[in-house]
Design an enzyme around this catalytic site. Sequence first.
Site, PDB file in Angstrom:
ATOM      1  CG  PHE A 229      -1.811  -1.071   1.476  1.00  0.00           C
ATOM      2  CD1 PHE A 229      -3.137  -0.986   1.072  1.00  0.00           C
ATOM      3  CD2 PHE A 229      -1.389  -2.230   2.122  1.00  0.00           C
ATOM      4  CE1 PHE A 229      -4.018  -2.028   1.300  1.00  0.00           C
ATOM      5  CE2 PHE A 229      -2.265  -3.280   2.351  1.00  0.00           C
ATOM      6  CZ  PHE A 229      -3.582  -3.178   1.938  1.00  0.00           C
ATOM      7  CG  ASP A 230       1.057   5.889  -1.659  1.00  0.00           C
ATOM      8  OD1 ASP A 230       2.068   6.141  -0.975  1.00  0.00           O
ATOM      9  OD2 ASP A 230       0.402   6.773  -2.246  1.00  0.00           O
ATOM     10  N   GLY A 231       0.756   5.255   1.228  1.00  0.00           N
ATOM     11  CA  GLY A 231       0.182   5.808   2.447  1.00  0.00           C
ATOM     12  C   GLY A 231      -0.879   6.862   2.192  1.00  0.00           C
ATOM     13  CG  ASP A 348      -2.444   8.859  -4.257  1.00  0.00           C
ATOM     14  OD1 ASP A 348      -2.565  10.096  -4.279  1.00  0.00           O
ATOM     15  OD2 ASP A 348      -1.390   8.293  -3.880  1.00  0.00           O
TER      16      ASP A 348
END
Length: 384
Positions: A229-231, A348
């Site tokens: 995951f990106d944050g 995102d």
Amino acid sequence: MSLDPVQVMKGQDPMPSTCPATSNGDIKASREDNKDTHENVGSTTKPKPGPVRRARKVEGGIFFPKPENAVTIAVSSRVLFRTEKEQKVFEQKGIEEYLRYQVEHENEPFAPGPAFPFVKALEAVNGRLRELYPESEELFDIVLVTYNHAHVGIRLINTINYHNLFIERFCMTGGTSPIGYLKAWHTNLYLSADAEKVQEALAEGIAAATMFMPEKQIKVSETQLRVAFDGDAVLFSDESERIFKAHGLDKFFEHERENENTLLDHGPLKGFLEVLGQLQKKFYAKGHRLDCPIRTYLVTARSAASSGIRALKTLRAWGLEMDEALFLAGAPKGPMLEKIRPHIYFDDQMFHVEGAVEMGAIAAHVPYGIAQKYPHKKSSNTDK
């Protein structure tokens, strides 16, 4: 490099959308929404038989967890399988010829798509869970979502059996939006090739992402599910991203220092990380922390010392454990993802998705937050 969902493969053409989008995405006159209606492959020869499927059974009957108890993953047929040939038939010859083609080729299995290794890994985790908790309904439950008309489902069923997948729940909408059904299934994650439907799902509070497939895919684990995951704007809100976009990096660092004890708000994928964590704890309770078949990664462009502490404090306050955390301080994410070899990576920003795909990783775009309005500029290497 510019990516189109599930058609990044070499020699694969973009799928044009010639029909205008509607405001609610319910029906797009058999052009846009019926993209998912078009599944893949070639000749009329009967496929070689696949391995024998082994259904989960409890007390002599096939075991199906209740949707409210399971971790429900809804997967579009266009990301689970390769469907380009059928799409071309539809685009060039229309819906009736397309339906005829599907019936004529219904004994030919589709090739695996970008979500296929992810689904196989989910099933591997389920196998381990069934060994440890035979009666538990806390399992991954996969729902195949397609815009197809119901009679085209025979080819999908034949393909699922051929590949020895355990998918019994179908949602064939005949060209209408699946979003209402996703809510009824208590969907925890929706993966699609249709960016507009992904946005619609996110607007309804459903974790969702648009999947992409690299030209050459790196080999992934068959025994351990790896999710990266990106944050910001993925696990967390885009609050800090907004500061960075509006005021630059120095103001971003200042904002993070001043607010390091203030929790970040949740992002669209927080809930999915939560259910992964819940399943991990079931393995930990049986002494399988070190060989847990689920592993999670935070891969963020944040700097550790300057802005990482707030992210880590937020995760800890949420009660979420991340197995590995990589703070890259603006360095490219692709090389790290090549080493991680995730079954799926969520970000995102398309810039980072493209970087992952270039390295052979399977990536998914989460179209959420300020980055959709102000995309990454190649002259900058500090986007969060």
